[in-house]
Each structure stands twice: as structure tokens, then as C-alpha cells.
Enzyme design. Sequence first.
Site, short mmCIF file in Angstrom:
data_model
loop_
_atom_site.label_atom_id
_atom_site.label_comp_id
_atom_site.label_asym_id
_atom_site.label_seq_id
_atom_site.Cartn_x
_atom_site.Cartn_y
_atom_site.Cartn_z
N GLN A 50 -18.96 32.00 -0.67
CA GLN A 50 -17.98 31.99 0.35
C GLN A 50 -18.85 31.64 1.78
O GLN A 50 -19.84 32.45 1.92
CB GLN A 50 -17.28 33.21 0.71
CG GLN A 50 -16.32 33.19 1.67
CD GLN A 50 -15.56 34.50 1.79
OE1 GLN A 50 -16.05 35.62 2.19
NE2 GLN A 50 -14.28 34.77 1.66
N GLY B 179 -4.78 42.46 -2.10
CA GLY B 179 -4.31 43.47 -1.11
C GLY B 179 -3.74 44.70 -1.88
O GLY B 179 -2.85 44.72 -2.51
N ASP B 180 -4.69 45.78 -1.56
CA ASP B 180 -4.22 47.08 -2.17
C ASP B 180 -4.07 47.11 -3.52
O ASP B 180 -3.69 48.32 -4.16
CB ASP B 180 -2.70 47.56 -1.66
CG ASP B 180 -2.94 47.79 -0.05
OD1 ASP B 180 -3.85 47.81 0.48
OD2 ASP B 180 -1.89 47.69 0.68
N CYS C 117 -11.09 36.58 7.62
CA CYS C 117 -11.86 37.53 8.10
C CYS C 117 -11.31 37.85 9.60
O CYS C 117 -11.05 36.92 10.33
CB CYS C 117 -13.28 37.31 8.35
SG CYS C 117 -14.27 38.44 9.13
N HIS D 201 -4.18 37.22 1.13
CA HIS D 201 -4.37 38.46 1.43
C HIS D 201 -3.11 38.83 2.22
O HIS D 201 -2.68 38.10 3.29
CB HIS D 201 -5.43 39.02 2.32
CG HIS D 201 -5.65 40.30 2.70
ND1 HIS D 201 -6.92 41.00 3.07
CD2 HIS D 201 -4.91 41.44 2.42
CE1 HIS D 201 -6.60 42.43 3.18
NE2 HIS D 201 -5.51 42.61 2.87
N LEU E 21 -17.48 40.56 -0.61
CA LEU E 21 -17.46 42.08 0.23
C LEU E 21 -18.75 42.02 0.81
O LEU E 21 -19.94 41.89 0.62
CB LEU E 21 -17.52 43.01 -0.71
CG LEU E 21 -16.02 43.21 -1.58
CD1 LEU E 21 -16.12 44.20 -2.80
CD2 LEU E 21 -14.81 43.70 -0.56
N THR E 22 -18.91 42.03 2.42
CA THR E 22 -19.81 42.08 3.15
C THR E 22 -20.44 43.39 2.89
O THR E 22 -20.04 44.54 2.98
CB THR E 22 -19.67 41.64 4.56
OG1 THR E 22 -18.85 40.57 4.69
CG2 THR E 22 -20.75 41.75 5.68
N ALA F 50 -10.68 44.56 -4.14
CA ALA F 50 -11.58 44.50 -2.86
C ALA F 50 -12.00 45.92 -3.04
O ALA F 50 -12.81 46.30 -3.67
CB ALA F 50 -11.15 44.02 -1.90
N ARG F 51 -11.31 46.74 -2.07
CA ARG F 51 -11.53 48.11 -1.92
C ARG F 51 -11.46 48.92 -3.39
O ARG F 51 -12.31 49.75 -3.89
CB ARG F 51 -10.97 48.82 -1.06
CG ARG F 51 -11.19 48.53 0.31
CD ARG F 51 -10.33 49.01 1.44
NE ARG F 51 -8.85 48.41 1.35
CZ ARG F 51 -7.99 48.99 1.73
NH1 ARG F 51 -7.75 50.26 2.40
NH2 ARG F 51 -6.70 48.48 1.59
#
Length: 608
Positions: A303, A455-456, A335, A406, A249-250, A478-479
Amino acid sequence: MSEPIKRAAEIAETSQPKKVHLDDRLDQKGYAPIKAEFIVENTLQDYDDEAAETGDRVKDDRSNRSKKGRGQNKKRDLKQRREELRLCSAVLNPAAMRECPFGEKCTNTHDIDLYLSKKPADIAGTCPVYDAIGYCPAGLKCRWLGSHYDPATKEVLKLEEKIELAKKNDYELNKINPESRVKLQKNKYDFVKANPYVKYLDTLVQSEANIAKRQEDVKNNVSTYVEPPFTPAEKKRIDLKGAKIVSPLTTVGNLPYRRLMKTLGADVTYSEMALALPILQGAKPEWALPKAHSSEYPGFGVQIASNHHQQATKAAEALANETTLVSELNLNCGCPIDLLYRQGQGSALLDQPSKMVRILNGMNACSGDIPVTVKIRTGTKDHKNTAVSLVSRVLEETHVAAITLHGRSRQQRYTREADWDYVAEVGKVVQDWNIKKQDNKDLQDTPPTWFVGNGDCFTYEQWHSAVNTEGIDSVMVARGALIKPWIFEEVEAEQYLDKSATERLEHMRQFANYAVDHWGSDEYGIENARRFMCEFISFTHRYIPVGILERLPPKLNERPPKWKGRNELETLLGSTDYKDWIKITEMFLGPASPNFQFTPKHKSNSYN
């Protein structure tokens, strides 16, 4: 009641929103169903779901939405200002002063009494760094100086027992040797493996007009590569079966955040995406990205993004030589950001499988015993999935240790839900390949290629559903791990955890301590920690407590109306106003200095 919680209650009481009675409940797609008594206003909140993947180092040039209060704040100035009066590092500890290497030319002050008289008042409490490792490297510059300074003897105190313990258990890894970084900057670094292998890969790009000549060139270049690359069986082994994985995660995937996630059950973490070219140029900010806390290894991946086998191969060798403890090198082929895409990096490689294969093989040949993995998307365009054919080729022509998919295309970005049916389809391809390898005598001893979906994922039910799907070994979160950092605790418990506001505030305290430990306890370090803490809260404030939802499971892409919590602290932690985020940081990092500046990434967070 602790001081931070008392302070939180005071702040929340001054800005407690008034409840608005609604004639009709919102009933529409994408609406988070909050119980009526907690709804304050029927306006749906707006979020920027690309913040986690793009951050601030890579700018997306899509035009802002015209509606006021929406879209991204593109030109954020996030550099923290230095102190006006700066103390020379030679006199950080008066009892152990050393000669200043700059002498009379030094631009910082050596007058300790003057500096201390101008220094802001100490933050109450004990210095987190001193408490953690037994001494504070910031010395007199520490904002908690009173907790480890004896004015009578003018000595910065140390706890020898803690220092020795910290050396064994609490330290940062993968710091590049300064001499090696200078060699990279001066283009004098000796790429023993990469130089000959790049020459070999270059021949694969040449025109096939004269096949005989091309084959002869390949043969000659292979013979110059004296030391053969590691075979897959000789690489470090990674085991991702059922692993709890935090996505790269950036900006928000920094070391303190990853360290927090390790305490909350994560097995595998990744560095923020590093660009291969700045790595080869010895750029200090880029070489800060592979740094990890000792608690992250084993299970820490670095990464990188690249658009050419020459850069990627050399970057892999440099990282293998200069980092001490890395579990895997991951190539970012997912990305979606326009700038990277136009440069041929990230998801642009999805449409250039030959180039991707060359990059992966070059990295694998020059990464020593560090295995190479890859992260991709379903394709570049909606309704034109290409991952099945791409993964088949990657499996046949490379030796990647793991593939992460993803479940969205580049064009899709974060619109619509991830396609987990297609993720499972690709997982079956990897599973069949692993079975096929067992019939090949040359590959029987090699480890399986792991397949991870992404994803999600926001609930333990989604995580277990995916992991129990044939062909999918694990899920990269991720999120979901930003909004709800304790997601892996729910995965382990197999139930929803209705974390109290006090418990959530404790996670913030942990993050603040780790941030100060990483960036420093002086004024500059604290304001850096405050900035990244605000970036973290820009996600955590989106969490809707289980107890105020009308139904489960919660969905990641559902948007809530404006709501209030079950107490003042819960309301504060859910505030969309970045000024409240700064107030939360002040509970642990003291009052923000006049020099501190923070602009939220999303315009909607700039308004009350």
C-alpha cells in the site's frame, strides 16, 4: 507446565486485583456485558481506536484531552539505544573472520574476549533464528549464543540441512537492490515508463482554455509513449471472492504480525502504508515496508499514499522493478489523519476524483503486470456520502482490480459504527458494472473488479453476513484481527472459539520468534522485537474471553469495566498496564535491558 506459563502465574499472583462488589451493574451504551463475578471495578476502560491506522510515523495534531490519563502520548521516543560496546561485524564468527573494511578507523571493538566478558548473560533456551533456519546471522552478538557456539573451537555452529530447507521455504521477499536505492537517493534512477507517461498525465491537468491545443498536446505525448501499458487482461489475476483479508495497519501490521496471521488462516495481507515520496528518495525505512515473508505470497499487497500522479506513477514503477513478488499495489485514499489530509494524501483524494483517477491510471500504466487496487471511505464529511459517485467514476475511467470501502467518513474517524448498508449500496454499483462489462466486447475478457467491505468486523457472524450480501465479495479486517488474531479460524469454523490463556500465550510465542527472526537475535534486534510486541499487546489485551461475557456477540466498540480472568494468566493477558506487557515479552525475549524504553500510545495504559 512450561516455564513461560509458570512465569506468567508468578507475575499475575503478585498483582492480582481485589474484587469490588457492585450494588448496581453498569447498564449503558458501549458497555461490554461481563459476568458480575469477573468485574473488579466499575470504571470503563478507555482505548485509542486510531492507533492501528495512524501508528507513530504520522502524527495527528489534534490537542490532547485535558483529563489526566486520557488521550495520546504524542511525543513517544521509540528509538532503541545501541549497545555501549559494539562488536565489529567482521568478527561475528571467529572461525570465519574477515578483514574489517574500516581498518584502524573502525569504531567497534575487534576484541572478542572483551566483548563476551561485557555481554549480558545468555537468554535460556535455543535461539529462535538458529532453530528456524539452521544458523544465526547475529553470530557472537546473539543473546542465545550458548545454543549455537562451541567455546572450545570458537565456532558459531550451523545446521546445513536446515539451511538448505530454509532457502526454499523460509525467507524474506522484496528487498531492494542496494545499487538501485543509491540511484534513487541521487536522483539518477531511470524511470523508463513513468517519465513519458507522467508527461502525458501533466497535459490532462493543464487549463482547457485552448481545447484544440490541449488535444494536440495529448496526441503528441501519447505518441511518445512507445511501450503501451499493460491492459487489465495482462495483469496478474487476484481473486478476492471470500478471501480472508488483513487490512494494512501502520506499526502493528509489521512482517512478524502478518506472518502470524498467515498461520492463523489469513489469505491476503498488506504492507504498512508507504509514502511515495520517501520511496522515490530511496529512504531505507520506507523500502523496508514492502518486505514480506515467503508465506505471504501470493496474496501480498503493497500500500502506498501519494498526493500527485508524478510521485505515484514513479513509485509504482520503482516498486514493480525492485520487488520480486507482489500481488497488488494499493492506493490509500482513506487515511483520515490531519497531516496526510493537509498534504492532499489519503482521504483528501476523496474530494479530488480527477486527481485520484490520474494517480490510479499512472500507477496502472507503470506497475508492469502488478494490478492496482484502491481503498476509500464513504466520504470526507458525516452524512455526505460520496462513494457511490466516486466509485462509478473510478470504474468508468480506470482499470482497478479491486475497491475496498471503509464504511465511515473521514470526519467520523472511529466514532459510531460502520455503515454497512451504504457499503452494500456501493457494492451493488460495482456488481452492476461487472455485469455491464460482459456486454462490452473490449472488456469481456477482463477479470471482474472485486469489491471489499471494511469496518467493525469482529465476529464470524459479521464476516459471513457481509460476504453473503449481494455485491460484497469479501471483508477486510483491521482491529478485529489485532484484538483477536484467530478471527479467521472462527470464520472457518463458523463458531466462537473460547481460546484458553495458554493458547493465546502460544500465539505470543510465535510472534516473538517471528520478530527475532526478522529483527535479529542481538541486543538491538531483541529490544526492537520487544517494542513491537508491546505494540501488539496494546491490542490483544483488549480481548474479552467469550466465557466471561454475559451475552454474544461481542462488539468491537464496547468498553469493558476492569475485570479479572478465570485464572492468573488470563488476568495478566488482559492487563491494561504496559509494565505487564513488558513482563509478557520477558517470558520469550528474556529480561528487558536497562536501555529498553517503551511508552504506550494511549495514556490510560501508562497507569495501573
